[in-house]
Scaffold this active site. Structure first.
Site, PDB file in Angstrom:
ATOM      1  N   GLN A 135     104.475  49.571  20.078  1.00  0.00           N
ATOM      2  CA  GLN A 135     104.890  48.190  19.787  1.00  0.00           C
ATOM      3  C   GLN A 135     105.393  47.360  20.973  1.00  0.00           C
ATOM      4  OE1 GLN A 135     108.004  45.688  17.005  1.00  0.00           O
ATOM      5  NE2 GLN A 135     107.806  47.833  16.587  1.00  0.00           N
ATOM      6  N   GLU A 148     112.182  52.325  19.114  1.00  0.00           N
ATOM      7  CA  GLU A 148     112.972  51.164  18.690  1.00  0.00           C
ATOM      8  C   GLU A 148     114.444  51.447  18.390  1.00  0.00           C
ATOM      9  OE1 GLU A 148     112.198  47.756  18.039  1.00  0.00           O
ATOM     10  OE2 GLU A 148     114.312  47.644  17.542  1.00  0.00           O
ATOM     11  N   ASP A 189     111.823  46.976  20.592  1.00  0.00           N
ATOM     12  CA  ASP A 189     110.411  46.967  20.977  1.00  0.00           C
ATOM     13  C   ASP A 189     109.910  45.553  21.261  1.00  0.00           C
ATOM     14  OD1 ASP A 189     109.838  49.625  20.927  1.00  0.00           O
ATOM     15  OD2 ASP A 189     109.239  49.660  18.850  1.00  0.00           O
ATOM     16  N   GLY A 193     129.340  33.366  16.276  1.00  0.00           N
ATOM     17  CA  GLY A 193     129.789  32.262  17.124  1.00  0.00           C
ATOM     18  C   GLY A 193     131.134  31.716  16.693  1.00  0.00           C
ATOM     19  N   GLY A 194     131.423  30.494  17.097  1.00  0.00           N
ATOM     20  CA  GLY A 194     132.734  29.914  16.848  1.00  0.00           C
ATOM     21  C   GLY A 194     132.869  29.217  15.495  1.00  0.00           C
TER      22      GLY A 194
HETATM   23  N1  CAO Z   1      93.036  58.657  28.640  1.00  0.00           N
HETATM   24  C1  CAO Z   1      93.612  59.842  28.826  1.00  0.00           C
HETATM   25  N2  CAO Z   1      94.924  60.088  28.624  1.00  0.00           N
HETATM   26  C2  CAO Z   1      95.663  59.046  28.209  1.00  0.00           C
HETATM   27  C3  CAO Z   1      95.134  57.769  27.982  1.00  0.00           C
HETATM   28  C4  CAO Z   1      93.754  57.589  28.224  1.00  0.00           C
HETATM   29  N3  CAO Z   1      93.170  56.417  28.055  1.00  0.00           N
HETATM   30  N4  CAO Z   1      96.125  56.955  27.563  1.00  0.00           N
HETATM   31  C5  CAO Z   1      97.240  57.702  27.501  1.00  0.00           C
HETATM   32  N5  CAO Z   1      96.960  58.959  27.905  1.00  0.00           N
HETATM   33  C6  CAO Z   1      97.899  60.075  28.026  1.00  0.00           C
HETATM   34  C7  CAO Z   1      98.948  59.840  29.073  1.00  0.00           C
HETATM   35  O1  CAO Z   1      98.402  60.088  30.343  1.00  0.00           O
HETATM   36  C8  CAO Z   1     100.003  60.870  28.665  1.00  0.00           C
HETATM   37  O2  CAO Z   1      99.599  62.130  29.149  1.00  0.00           O
HETATM   38  P1  CAO Z   1     100.555  63.152  29.960  1.00  0.00           P
HETATM   39  O3  CAO Z   1     101.869  63.169  29.256  1.00  0.00           O
HETATM   40  O4  CAO Z   1      99.802  64.437  29.841  1.00  0.00           O
HETATM   41  O5  CAO Z   1     100.685  62.678  31.329  1.00  0.00           O
HETATM   42  C9  CAO Z   1      99.823  60.932  27.155  1.00  0.00           C
HETATM   43  O6  CAO Z   1      98.649  60.190  26.845  1.00  0.00           O
HETATM   44  C10 CAO Z   1     100.919  60.416  26.268  1.00  0.00           C
HETATM   45  O7  CAO Z   1     101.611  59.315  26.756  1.00  0.00           O
HETATM   46  P2  CAO Z   1     103.109  59.073  26.273  1.00  0.00           P
HETATM   47  O8  CAO Z   1     103.953  60.221  26.742  1.00  0.00           O
HETATM   48  O9  CAO Z   1     103.495  57.728  26.694  1.00  0.00           O
HETATM   49  O10 CAO Z   1     103.001  59.111  24.678  1.00  0.00           O
HETATM   50  P3  CAO Z   1     103.948  59.799  23.607  1.00  0.00           P
HETATM   51  O11 CAO Z   1     103.274  59.563  22.310  1.00  0.00           O
HETATM   52  O12 CAO Z   1     104.302  61.199  23.913  1.00  0.00           O
HETATM   53  O13 CAO Z   1     105.308  58.943  23.675  1.00  0.00           O
HETATM   54  C11 CAO Z   1     106.623  56.941  23.562  1.00  0.00           C
HETATM   55  C12 CAO Z   1     105.389  57.693  23.055  1.00  0.00           C
HETATM   56  C13 CAO Z   1     106.561  55.541  22.979  1.00  0.00           C
HETATM   57  C14 CAO Z   1     107.893  57.648  23.080  1.00  0.00           C
HETATM   58  C15 CAO Z   1     106.605  56.880  25.103  1.00  0.00           C
HETATM   59  O14 CAO Z   1     105.374  56.355  25.506  1.00  0.00           O
HETATM   60  C16 CAO Z   1     107.730  56.072  25.704  1.00  0.00           C
HETATM   61  O15 CAO Z   1     108.877  56.487  25.756  1.00  0.00           O
HETATM   62  N6  CAO Z   1     107.402  54.881  26.227  1.00  0.00           N
HETATM   63  C17 CAO Z   1     108.331  54.019  26.935  1.00  0.00           C
HETATM   64  C18 CAO Z   1     109.276  53.324  25.995  1.00  0.00           C
HETATM   65  C19 CAO Z   1     108.552  52.542  24.941  1.00  0.00           C
HETATM   66  O16 CAO Z   1     107.750  51.673  25.192  1.00  0.00           O
HETATM   67  N7  CAO Z   1     108.916  52.791  23.701  1.00  0.00           N
HETATM   68  C20 CAO Z   1     108.501  51.927  22.616  1.00  0.00           C
HETATM   69  C21 CAO Z   1     107.544  52.529  21.759  1.00  0.00           C
HETATM   70  S1  CAO Z   1     107.355  51.590  20.309  1.00  0.00           S
HETATM   71  O17 CAO Z   1     108.608  52.056  19.330  1.00  0.00           O
END
Ligand code: CAO
Length: 479
Positions: free
Chosen positions: A70, A192, A221, A300-301
């Site tokens: 998001q 979030e 988010d 607020g106030g």
């Molecule tokens: N081709 C190949 N690999 C891909 C890819 C693609 N096109 N797009 C993504 N990937 C891979 C990434 O390289 C990563 O791989 P590695 O961990 O092996 O290096 C993997 O997908 C997963 O990415 P991620 O760790 O970001 O995803 P997750 O689902 O484990 O975590 C989240 C999700 C949201 C917790 C994390 O991305 C995060 O903390 N983001 C920053 C904060 C944020 O934006 N949070 C808001 C989310 S909305 O509530």
């Protein structure tokens, strides 16, 4: 700004011998053309096209969109609404995880995805495939902004470090959302509600007697996505002067704290005495060391509270937010039938009212319970008394004025049919929002490879055969 620069330049330029100065003569035609194009201040002459027909605000900006879920998609969708060409890179096979989350229509992209990815193009690329990296490299060279919200370190593990991207395209702006900024939690994944808790929103939301509460508005988010969009646009503006890109980082904790800044204000006020506008002051409940939850008190106030309206027994949203704004206090007294409060020393001044807010709102509620929230809204507004009905999402979805302004937009989707989305809440008079449906997974892969990256048909065939843009075929199970 341009004139100042010109002046400084002429001051610092070493004096040249007259004979050594190279005089570049503009032909009269070029002179005329340059005069026409510029106002003499480095800016183009004001367009004579009718408003709304001079292109969109971010036209010409190309975004390499590596976002998912998001926060990041909120940012890139806004950039797309403003006219940027947003190319969303998705993993072959499933793409953004939200395509399949909270699905309401079988086999169709979820509303979670469609409402956050409108007006974008989708290309599937496996970033861990050598051929995929080749395509990404071409995209990096041609894009202006890279936006990502992977977990900390994921972009680096792909090989797309800031140093690498900057070297490949020094003009590239690399914008990231992370859960936390540098510090003890920088490596944590964040969603979030974690951000709402870490940014001070949850501890200050809810009722004093109850646990901390998260809010329905996605301030962690979508709020951080908004902050990031502003950072990107500022970096694009600075790039006009510097010619180089920069990193833009928005931590979700920081974004939430920015939105909860009034509570940090109150934290500091606590050192100087009780927070008199909080209901607990009137109730005689002492304050602790940290800002308490304040229920529906106004931040607020001008004291405010939520009061019941007709039908509250069966309709969970039959309520009105009422603000006892000081300048209209006399009108409030007249409308609710308490004219003596106008002169009664216990009620006549804002200070006198503070310890009696509970009693005042109880009396207002007695009055509002005799009418619907809309009747109450109309009546109070006739007297300039600020108030607002508690609108359900059903009421908002059906509200025609929001449709008319393009804040709620109905779009058509090839696999899920018509759906409502939130259009651009930021209205630009010369850049009407470009709100279109979200793309199917990889819908624009061929078009981007060909038109944006200039791959020839044979090269595209080779890319397809390599497996860099498609998910491996599922092997059929033996019977
Ligand atoms: N081709 C190949 N690999 C891909 C890819 C693609 N096109 N797009 C993504 N990937 C891979 C990434 O390289 C990563 O791989 P590695 O961990 O092996 O290096 C993997 O997908 C997963 O990415 P991620 O760790 O970001 O995803 P997750 O689902 O484990 O975590 C989240 C999700 C949201 C917790 C994390 O991305 C995060 O903390 N983001 C920053 C904060 C944020 O934006 N949070 C808001 C989310 S909305 O509530």
């Amino acid at each position: 700004m341009a004139t100042q620069k010109k002046r400084n330049k002429s001051r610092t330029r070493p004096a040249l011998k007259k004979s050594a100065r190279k005089v570049v003569k503009l032909s009269s035609a070029r002179k005329a053309a340059s005069k026409k194009a510029s106002n003499g201040n480095g800016l183009p002459k004001p367009s004579t096209k009718p408003y709304g027909q001079a292109g969109l605000a971010l036209q010409g900006v190309r975004v390499l969109d590596f976002t998912h879920v998001q926060s990041g998609p909120t940012c890139t969708q806004l950039l797309a609404y403003m006219g940027a060409d947003v190319i969303k890179v998705e993993r072959p096979g499933g793409g953004d995880i939200t395509r399949g989350q909270l699905r309401d229509v079988p086999n169709a992209d979820s509303l979670y995805f469609t409402m956050l990815n409108g007006s974008k193009r989708s290309i599937t690329i496996d970033s861990k495939h050598p051929k995929g990296m080749e395509i990404l490299n071409r995209l990096i060279k041609t894009c202006d902004v890279l936006v990502e919200n992977f977990a900390p370190g994921a972009l680096d593990r792909m090989g797309l470090t800031w140093e690498y991207v900057h070297k490949t395209n020094p003009r590239m702006i690399v914008a990231s959302v992370k859960g936390f900024g540098p510090g003890p939690y920088e490596d944590c994944k964040v969603y979030e509600n974690v951000a709402q808790c870490a940014g001070g929103a949850a501890s200050t939301t809810g009722f004093r007697e109850g646990p901390p509460l998260v809010t329905g508005a996605q301030i962690g988010d979508s709020g951080t996505g908004l902050h990031l969009a502003l950072g990107i646009v500022s970096a694009l503006y600075q790039r006009i002067r510097t010619g180089r890109g920069q990193k833009v980082l928005c931590a979700m904790q920081d974004g939430v704290l920015n939105l909860a800044r009034v509570k940090l204000r109150d934290q500091q006020r606590l050192a100087h005495g009780p927070l008199t506008e909080y209901s607990q002051y009137g109730e005689g409940v002492p304050f602790g060391k940290a800002v308490p939850r304040a229920g529906n008190d106004s931040g607020g106030g001008q004291p405010g509270w939520i009061v019941k309206c007709k039908g509250w027994e069966s309709d969970p949203d039959a309520y009105l937010y009422f603000i006892t704004q000081a300048p209209v206090w006399e009108a409030i007294c007249d409308v609710i039938g308490e004219p003596t409060w106008k002169t009664d020393p216990d009620f006549a001044t804002p200070k006198a009212r503070l310890p009696r807010l509970k009693q005042i709102f109880a009396r207002i509620e007695q009055f509002t319970m005799t009418m619907t929230k809309f009747e109450a809204m109309n009546l109070f507004n006739e007297h300039d008394i600020p108030c607002g009905p508690i609108l359900s999402m059903k009421e908002i979805a059906e509200e025609q004025s929001l449709r008319a302004t393009g804040t709620v937009v109905e779009v058509d989707h090839p696999t899920r049919g018509k759906y409502l989305t939130v259009g651009n809440p930021i209205k630009l008079s010369d850049s009407p929002a470009d709100v279109r449906r979200s793309p199917l997974l990889g819908e624009h892969t061929d078009e981007i490879l060909k038109d944006v990256l200039g791959f020839k048909a044979a090269e595209i065939a080779e890319i397809k055969a390599s497996g860099a843009i498609s998910a491996p075929e599922k092997k059929e199970k033996a019977a």
